[in-house]
Each structure stands twice: as C-alpha cells, then as structure tokens.
Design an enzyme around this catalytic site. Sequence first.
Site, PDB file in Angstrom:
ATOM      1  CB  CYS A 112      -0.958   0.009   1.185  1.00 49.92           C
ATOM      2  SG  CYS A 112      -2.091  -1.394   1.212  1.00 49.92           S
ATOM      3  CG  HIS A 245      -3.081   3.626   1.946  1.00 51.35           C
ATOM      4  ND1 HIS A 245      -3.609   3.116   0.778  1.00 51.35           N
ATOM      5  CD2 HIS A 245      -3.124   2.605   2.844  1.00 51.35           C
ATOM      6  CE1 HIS A 245      -3.942   1.858   0.958  1.00 51.35           C
ATOM      7  NE2 HIS A 245      -3.669   1.523   2.203  1.00 51.35           N
ATOM      8  CG  ASN A 275      -6.509  -0.693   1.306  1.00 53.45           C
ATOM      9  OD1 ASN A 275      -5.811  -0.299   0.390  1.00 53.45           O
ATOM     10  ND2 ASN A 275      -6.007  -1.142   2.447  1.00 53.45           N
TER      11      ASN A 275
END
Length: 318
Positions: A112, A245, A275
Amino acid sequence: MYSRIIGTGSYLPARVVTNAELESKVRTNDQWIVARTGIRERRIAGDHETTSDLAVAAAKAAIAKSGIAPEEIDLLIVATSTPDVIFPSTACIVQDKLGLHGFPAFDLQAVCAGFVYALATADQFLRAGGAKCALVIGAEVFSRILDWQDRSTCVLFGDGAGAVILKRSPEPGIIQTRLKADGRYRNILTTPGYISNGQIVGHPFLKMEGSAVFKFAVKALADLATETLELAGLTQSHLQWLVPHQANIRIIESTAKHLGLDMERVVVTVDKHGNTSAASIPLALDSAAEQGKFSSGDLILLEGIGGGFTWGAVLLRW
C-alpha cells in the site's frame, strides 16, 4: 532540477460491489463496515481484466491530461502487489500495450506504500538526470488475493489504477520524500502463499491482524508527517492538503488531527473505492484534481503505509 506532476489519470472497473451485496455473502453488515472503515462500496475487476489493463487505462488518461506525446516518456514504474504474471514485469507489459519501447520499465512492490515509493524513485531519476519524463502508476486487482469468506479482510479492498506524469522542471514540484520499512512487522499483514513446482504452497490469501495494523499505522503516519515537513523546513501551518492512503477513515482522521487539518482539506475516496493498495493515492489525487480542489502552489502531503511494513511520504507543490 526538480520533478513536477503535470498530469493525473485513473481507472476504476465497472462492477460496483456495495456493502449490502457483501451482507448476502459473508456475516457482516453495512453499519459495521461503515463505522469501522468508512467504506460503502468498492470496484471489482472483470474476469478478463488484468492489472496491466487497469494500468494502461489510467496511463492513457494521465498522458491525455498532461498534454505530452507518449514518446516523451523515458521511464515507467508500476507499483503493484498483484502483477499480471510472475514475469515479465507488469511495467513491461504496460509499456508494450502503450506501444512504447526502449526505456527503463520496472515494477516496484511496497504494497500500500507502493505508489509513494515509486514516485520517490522516479523523482530521484529525474533529479539526477537519468530521465526527463516519467509515467508512474499504482495498479491493483486485490480482489484476486482475498478470501471472500473472511469477513475481516474481504470487505476492505477493491481494484483500480491511478497514474501520474512526472516531468523535469526548474521549479519545485516534489520538495521532499521520505521512505521507511521495518520487516519485523512482516507477519501482521501478509499474503504468504507462493508457487513451487506448479503447486500453491502456504496460504494464498491476504491475512491481516487488524488491530495491530491500525495501531502501527496511526503512530507511523503521524510521526512521518511531522518528520517530512521538518526535513523540508516547513511546519504543519504551511500544509494545504493531505492525500493519504485510503485504508480506513479512522486512520485518515487521526493523521489529519495530528496535522491540525480540517477534514475538508483531506482527500477521502475510501467510501467509494475501498482500499486499493498502491492505487489508492493516485486514484485520490486524480479525483481531487478532477474536482478542481487544488490550486497552483498548494502544498500537498501524500502518505501511504502497507505490508512489510513499508511506509512513506511525498511532499509537493501543485
């Protein structure tokens, strides 16, 4: 010389999966998902859509908005943890699909945090004179490494791709980058399976210790934000925007509070995208740019954290 973002682009698969749909497949509910994560829906790639397909669509959008000719690109980095195949790299596949050739193209895997790692890497190439115009992409099909019976993980992730065109400039664009990693935490967020002799060895799906990840991320991102600003000789009061993020709204809100930023100054797409790992920051960046949120000269902080643990930040002027 510096490097500046001159164009952004994104791509989301057509299929929308809402929390209500997940309720029919796994023991969970919309209220719990929204309260704990902020996620209301996510996009899932079609059966024949690959990571490189998503990446190419986002890249074409970024190229079009930047106004450059594709032939000006002389560096291509794809941040992904879900490549099309073991090799060649997804970046080489994207390069071919774009009809380009002859310059460096490679994947970067930092989960990520992948996009900030890739952007920081491209920035170093451009500053050092190793390239003049970089295409940096974050692209993922995380839906294919999820156990759709595991309610602790399957509700969290989605698929998508975002891209930026980064070009050399005498005026500051990217001001400061800061990357970190700590492999001691590698087991709390991992997809530990692998292929050996044609067989899957180990667990092939994503595994996460949610509370441990949350605690680590909140402190790591807060500390990194302060450190990055200090290295640039700036303070929290100089910052106009945070593009984090998109993993969890509570982590995002915690980081904003630490920076003294009102949530109106934080780009949030987690409710619509879930996500999307390395794709989440460029997707959010393009969404905000498309809405005209950024003004010339705005100071923007990008921050990401992912398995490894890896985490990083990019501070830039729009």
